[in-house]
Design a protein around this motif. Sequence first.
Motif, PDB file in Angstrom:
ATOM      1  N   THR A 226       0.843  -1.188   0.000  1.00 37.34           N
ATOM      2  CA  THR A 226       0.000   0.000   0.000  1.00 37.34           C
ATOM      3  C   THR A 226       0.884   1.246   0.000  1.00 37.34           C
ATOM      4  OG1 THR A 226      -1.784  -1.115   1.124  1.00 37.34           O
ATOM      5  CG2 THR A 226      -1.715   1.245   1.366  1.00 37.34           C
ATOM      6  N   THR A 227       0.414   2.267  -0.661  1.00 39.66           N
ATOM      7  CA  THR A 227       1.111   3.550  -0.696  1.00 39.66           C
ATOM      8  C   THR A 227       0.183   4.627  -0.139  1.00 39.66           C
ATOM      9  OG1 THR A 227       0.301   4.152  -2.891  1.00 39.66           O
ATOM     10  CG2 THR A 227       2.352   2.850  -2.780  1.00 39.66           C
ATOM     11  N   PRO A 228       0.724   5.767   0.254  1.00 40.24           N
ATOM     12  CA  PRO A 228      -0.143   6.859   0.703  1.00 40.24           C
ATOM     13  C   PRO A 228      -1.142   7.282  -0.376  1.00 40.24           C
ATOM     14  CG  PRO A 228       2.135   7.320   1.272  1.00 40.24           C
ATOM     15  CD  PRO A 228       2.140   6.094   0.407  1.00 40.24           C
ATOM     16  N   GLN A 229      -0.740   7.215  -1.632  1.00 43.85           N
ATOM     17  CA  GLN A 229      -1.631   7.594  -2.729  1.00 43.85           C
ATOM     18  C   GLN A 229      -2.771   6.593  -2.907  1.00 43.85           C
ATOM     19  OE1 GLN A 229       1.817   7.919  -2.868  1.00 43.85           O
ATOM     20  NE2 GLN A 229       1.509  10.084  -2.454  1.00 43.85           N
ATOM     21  N   LYS A 230      -2.521   5.318  -2.626  1.00 39.98           N
ATOM     22  CA  LYS A 230      -3.601   4.328  -2.686  1.00 39.98           C
ATOM     23  C   LYS A 230      -4.596   4.548  -1.556  1.00 39.98           C
ATOM     24  CE  LYS A 230      -1.127   0.606  -5.026  1.00 39.98           C
ATOM     25  NZ  LYS A 230      -0.576  -0.762  -4.892  1.00 39.98           N
ATOM     26  N   VAL A 231      -4.114   5.024  -0.418  1.00 43.04           N
ATOM     27  CA  VAL A 231      -4.981   5.264   0.735  1.00 43.04           C
ATOM     28  C   VAL A 231      -5.722   6.592   0.588  1.00 43.04           C
ATOM     29  CG1 VAL A 231      -5.072   5.568   3.239  1.00 43.04           C
ATOM     30  CG2 VAL A 231      -3.499   3.890   2.251  1.00 43.04           C
ATOM     31  N   CYS A 232      -5.003   7.668   0.245  1.00 45.77           N
ATOM     32  CA  CYS A 232      -5.572   9.021   0.215  1.00 45.77           C
ATOM     33  C   CYS A 232      -6.190   9.400  -1.128  1.00 45.77           C
ATOM     34  CB  CYS A 232      -4.494  10.041   0.566  1.00 45.77           C
ATOM     35  SG  CYS A 232      -3.886   9.895   2.260  1.00 45.77           S
ATOM     36  N   GLY A 233      -5.628   8.910  -2.203  1.00 47.50           N
ATOM     37  CA  GLY A 233      -6.067   9.285  -3.542  1.00 47.50           C
ATOM     38  C   GLY A 233      -4.879   9.688  -4.392  1.00 47.50           C
ATOM     39  N   SER A 234      -4.990   9.467  -5.680  1.00 47.76           N
ATOM     40  CA  SER A 234      -3.845   9.688  -6.576  1.00 47.76           C
ATOM     41  C   SER A 234      -3.431  11.154  -6.682  1.00 47.76           C
ATOM     42  CB  SER A 234      -4.147   9.129  -7.967  1.00 47.76           C
ATOM     43  OG  SER A 234      -5.281   9.768  -8.523  1.00 47.76           O
ATOM     44  N   ALA A 235      -4.318  12.096  -6.379  1.00 53.72           N
ATOM     45  CA  ALA A 235      -3.984  13.517  -6.466  1.00 53.72           C
ATOM     46  C   ALA A 235      -3.178  13.999  -5.254  1.00 53.72           C
ATOM     47  CB  ALA A 235      -5.254  14.349  -6.597  1.00 53.72           C
ATOM     48  N   TYR A 236      -3.050  13.166  -4.235  1.00 50.46           N
ATOM     49  CA  TYR A 236      -2.330  13.546  -3.025  1.00 50.46           C
ATOM     50  C   TYR A 236      -0.860  13.181  -3.150  1.00 50.46           C
ATOM     51  CZ  TYR A 236      -6.660  14.703  -0.708  1.00 50.46           C
ATOM     52  OH  TYR A 236      -7.840  15.304  -0.368  1.00 50.46           O
ATOM     53  N   LYS A 237      -0.008  14.181  -2.967  1.00 52.16           N
ATOM     54  CA  LYS A 237       1.448  13.991  -3.044  1.00 52.16           C
ATOM     55  C   LYS A 237       2.035  13.970  -1.639  1.00 52.16           C
ATOM     56  CE  LYS A 237       0.926  14.256  -7.428  1.00 52.16           C
ATOM     57  NZ  LYS A 237       0.397  13.039  -7.996  1.00 52.16           N
ATOM     58  N   THR A 238       2.972  13.070  -1.396  1.00 53.06           N
ATOM     59  CA  THR A 238       3.613  12.977  -0.091  1.00 53.06           C
ATOM     60  C   THR A 238       4.486  14.199   0.136  1.00 53.06           C
ATOM     61  OG1 THR A 238       3.596  10.559  -0.186  1.00 53.06           O
ATOM     62  CG2 THR A 238       5.136  11.577   1.372  1.00 53.06           C
ATOM     63  N   VAL A 239       4.251  14.914   1.244  1.00 55.28           N
ATOM     64  CA  VAL A 239       5.023  16.113   1.577  1.00 55.28           C
ATOM     65  C   VAL A 239       5.842  15.933   2.849  1.00 55.28           C
ATOM     66  CG1 VAL A 239       3.514  17.712   0.339  1.00 55.28           C
ATOM     67  CG2 VAL A 239       3.037  17.182   2.744  1.00 55.28           C
ATOM     68  N   ASN A 240       5.546  14.882   3.621  1.00 55.43           N
ATOM     69  CA  ASN A 240       6.284  14.643   4.842  1.00 55.43           C
ATOM     70  C   ASN A 240       5.997  13.221   5.301  1.00 55.43           C
ATOM     71  OD1 ASN A 240       7.867  15.138   7.128  1.00 55.43           O
ATOM     72  ND2 ASN A 240       6.929  17.141   7.503  1.00 55.43           N
ATOM     73  N   SER A 241       6.855  12.691   6.145  1.00 53.28           N
ATOM     74  CA  SER A 241       6.638  11.366   6.715  1.00 53.28           C
ATOM     75  C   SER A 241       7.426  11.250   8.014  1.00 53.28           C
ATOM     76  CB  SER A 241       7.048  10.258   5.742  1.00 53.28           C
ATOM     77  OG  SER A 241       8.439  10.298   5.496  1.00 53.28           O
ATOM     78  N   ALA A 242       7.006  10.314   8.853  1.00 54.97           N
ATOM     79  CA  ALA A 242       7.686  10.077  10.127  1.00 54.97           C
ATOM     80  C   ALA A 242       7.600   8.591  10.451  1.00 54.97           C
ATOM     81  CB  ALA A 242       7.059  10.901  11.240  1.00 54.97           C
ATOM     82  N   PRO A 243       8.725   7.987  10.855  1.00 59.68           N
ATOM     83  CA  PRO A 243       8.683   6.559  11.201  1.00 59.68           C
ATOM     84  C   PRO A 243       7.900   6.320  12.489  1.00 59.68           C
ATOM     85  CG  PRO A 243      10.835   7.471  11.708  1.00 59.68           C
ATOM     86  CD  PRO A 243      10.058   8.559  11.020  1.00 59.68           C
ATOM     87  N   VAL A 244       7.233   5.186  12.536  1.00 58.40           N
ATOM     88  CA  VAL A 244       6.569   4.732  13.763  1.00 58.40           C
ATOM     89  C   VAL A 244       7.440   3.593  14.285  1.00 58.40           C
ATOM     90  CG1 VAL A 244       4.438   3.878  14.803  1.00 58.40           C
ATOM     91  CG2 VAL A 244       4.333   5.314  12.753  1.00 58.40           C
ATOM     92  N   GLY A 245       8.534   3.990  14.957  1.00 61.32           N
ATOM     93  CA  GLY A 245       9.533   3.009  15.369  1.00 61.32           C
ATOM     94  C   GLY A 245      10.000   2.232  14.148  1.00 61.32           C
ATOM     95  N   SER A 246      10.079   0.913  14.284  1.00 56.43           N
ATOM     96  CA  SER A 246      10.450   0.062  13.152  1.00 56.43           C
ATOM     97  C   SER A 246       9.226  -0.621  12.558  1.00 56.43           C
ATOM     98  CB  SER A 246      11.447  -1.001  13.623  1.00 56.43           C
ATOM     99  OG  SER A 246      10.839  -1.828  14.610  1.00 56.43           O
ATOM    100  N   LEU A 247       8.024  -0.220  13.009  1.00 57.22           N
ATOM    101  CA  LEU A 247       6.796  -0.907  12.599  1.00 57.22           C
ATOM    102  C   LEU A 247       6.173  -0.364  11.325  1.00 57.22           C
ATOM    103  CD1 LEU A 247       5.132  -1.265  16.115  1.00 57.22           C
ATOM    104  CD2 LEU A 247       6.459  -2.965  14.844  1.00 57.22           C
ATOM    105  N   GLY A 248       6.466   0.877  10.971  1.00 58.15           N
ATOM    106  CA  GLY A 248       5.852   1.469   9.783  1.00 58.15           C
ATOM    107  C   GLY A 248       6.132   2.951   9.712  1.00 58.15           C
ATOM    108  N   THR A 249       5.275   3.664   8.975  1.00 59.06           N
ATOM    109  CA  THR A 249       5.479   5.082   8.720  1.00 59.06           C
ATOM    110  C   THR A 249       4.135   5.796   8.674  1.00 59.06           C
ATOM    111  OG1 THR A 249       7.424   4.537   7.387  1.00 59.06           O
ATOM    112  CG2 THR A 249       6.512   6.746   7.104  1.00 59.06           C
ATOM    113  N   VAL A 250       4.107   7.027   9.182  1.00 63.47           N
ATOM    114  CA  VAL A 250       2.956   7.912   9.018  1.00 63.47           C
ATOM    115  C   VAL A 250       3.313   8.876   7.893  1.00 63.47           C
ATOM    116  CG1 VAL A 250       1.399   9.564  10.088  1.00 63.47           C
ATOM    117  CG2 VAL A 250       2.477   7.815  11.488  1.00 63.47           C
TER     118      VAL A 250
END
Length: 149
Positions: free
Chosen positions: A34-58
């Motif tokens: 899964t990608t952020p674009q699959k979750v939010c929509g294709s028009a949404y571009k990733t502008v920032n991210s933060a790790p959730v420990g070693s479990l994933g990313t916001v």
Amino acid sequence: MRFNRSVLTAAAFGALAVGATTALAVPASAAPNTTPQKVCGSAYKTVNSAPVGSLGTVYLTYNASNGKNCVATIRKNPGTVLDMSTWIYVSDTGLGDEDYGQYTSYAGPAYVYGKGHCVDWGGHISNVYTQVSGSNCGAFKEHRVTFTR
């Protein structure tokens, strides 16, 4: 004896049918790769991210055509259901959105109008929480916190 064999055969086929249906019934959030674009929509571009420990990313995404931000928390390794969340908040407007539940792959989407505003956002997977405050607002320096409960 013949009756018992027929009953056992019918029961076996019934169990196989139920098992096949159960195996094919995947929860809505179970989407490996899964990608952020699959979750939010294709028009949404990733502008920032933060790790959730070693479990994933916001991921914080933005859609320039409607001025909305979207946040999604995505697990590194989808699998069994875990408590997960994602949230976003604009302090100067008081608007926010969140998604919290038990998911196999991701939490979200959560949307808020954020054009021209600083946003606070974050999420959690299991017992690891990440939050970013004062994000994506020009010269201000954002503040990041990750903690375990």
